[in-house]
Enzyme design. Structure first.
Site, mmCIF file in Angstrom:
data_model
loop_
_atom_site.group_PDB
_atom_site.id
_atom_site.type_symbol
_atom_site.label_atom_id
_atom_site.label_comp_id
_atom_site.label_asym_id
_atom_site.label_seq_id
_atom_site.Cartn_x
_atom_site.Cartn_y
_atom_site.Cartn_z
ATOM 1 N N ASP A 168 7.311 -8.565 3.542
ATOM 2 C CA ASP A 168 6.275 -8.385 4.561
ATOM 3 C C ASP A 168 5.566 -7.036 4.412
ATOM 4 O OD1 ASP A 168 4.805 -9.206 6.762
ATOM 5 O OD2 ASP A 168 6.200 -8.325 8.195
ATOM 6 N N HIS B 204 -1.702 -8.601 -1.038
ATOM 7 C CA HIS B 204 -0.939 -9.699 -1.658
ATOM 8 C C HIS B 204 -0.960 -9.562 -3.184
ATOM 9 C CE1 HIS B 204 -0.379 -11.505 2.161
ATOM 10 N NE2 HIS B 204 -1.618 -11.911 2.327
ATOM 11 N N LEU C 154 20.911 -15.860 -12.758
ATOM 12 C CA LEU C 154 20.404 -15.713 -11.386
ATOM 13 C C LEU C 154 19.676 -16.978 -10.925
ATOM 14 C CD1 LEU C 154 19.670 -13.692 -8.989
ATOM 15 C CD2 LEU C 154 17.530 -13.323 -10.216
#
Ligand code: FPP
Length: 251
Positions: free
Chosen positions: A14, A31, A125
């Site tokens: 965020d 962004h 991962l």
């Protein structure tokens, strides 16, 4: 607790919009900058030996954002897939997207499908992007699917868990939110029942590998009791069992 015990880390990325606005830029600039940070954090998670990293890239609530902003987020996802594909495969990462991707452009959908298939047998991962994702929606869908397949049968926690979108990822051990707000915003609600929470003021485009590592090291030192008492109290209470019995009888 050593850091290897933080098997599943979730991040709410965020602060992109505010990061850009502080610099007198349009929100979409945040962004774009934020999307460049993602691969650094993926790499660091991999180096730290984290087993699963789940990133909140687009929530069900984000659909209400201006069309231009939504389009940029779609494009950034596509760019990420094109740019990071070879690195994901080279590093043995298993990539998945969870959520409603039906409104994504066909090309992006096929890039996701291809990378999911190509990386499916990778054993490193587990990297998951939550895109078009909402935690309540996931739980409702899981319950409905269970009912459809098992009419009349009673739902248990284990059964509901098995009907979630990514049951193999298990519970979240650590949830990090950047950008200063302290809430979990409908992210992995079921999976975070016992997650350690960490909120940092740092806005996502300024988040670094170093801060990420420090958070993981810091949280690894917390004692997680999962509703139990800490281990030293457990020892003491065993020693005091006789006294405890007397106290309980006299209550
Ligand atoms: C929240 O910032 C962030 C999002 C809604 C999307 C997160 C997306 C990225 C990090 C970039 C996309 C990258 C990929 C690879 C898909 P916000 O706009 O809510 O920030 P604000 O709280 O400052 O308004």
């Amino acid at each position: 607790m050593d850091k290897a015990k933080l098997k599943h880390i979730a991040i709410i990325m965020d602060g992109n919009g505010r990061w850009a606005q502080c610099r007198s830029h349009e929100r979409i600039w945040g962004h774009i900058r934020g999307s460049k940070i993602v691969s650094n954090i993926v790499e660091e998670a991999d180096d730290l030996g984290v087993q699963a990293l789940t990133l909140y890239a687009f929530s069900t609530e984000n659909w209400s954002r201006p069309l231009g902003e939504v389009t940029v987020l779609f494009k950034l996802l596509k760019k990420f897939l094109l740019k990071e594909r070879s690195r994901i495969l080279k590093n043995n990462i298993q990539f998945k997207v969870m959520g409603d991707t039906s409104k994504l452009p066909e090309k992006t959908k096929s890039l996701i499908k291809d990378l999911e298939e190509e990386s499916n047998s990778n054993t490193g991962l587990k990297l998951t992007f939550a895109f078009g994702y909402g935690g309540r929606d996931e739980i409702v869908q899981a319950a409905n699917n269970f009912i459809k397949e098992n009419p009349g049968k009673e739902l248990t926690e284990e059964l509901l868990q098995s009907y979630l979108l990514m049951p193999h990822l298990g519970d979240v051990d650590l949830m990090i939110r950047t950008g200063g707000d302290q809430r979990i915003s409908n992210f992995l609600l079921w999976q975070s029942a016992y997650a350690e929470l960490y909120f940092t003021e740092t806005k996502w485009p300024d988040f670094t590998r170093v801060e990420f590592r420090k958070i993981v090291e810091f949280v690894s030192k917390r004692e997680r009791r999962f509703g139990n008492v800490c281990s030293s109290d457990l020892q003491t209470s065993k020693l005091m069992a006789v006294e405890n019995k007397e106290i309980i009888t006299n209550l």
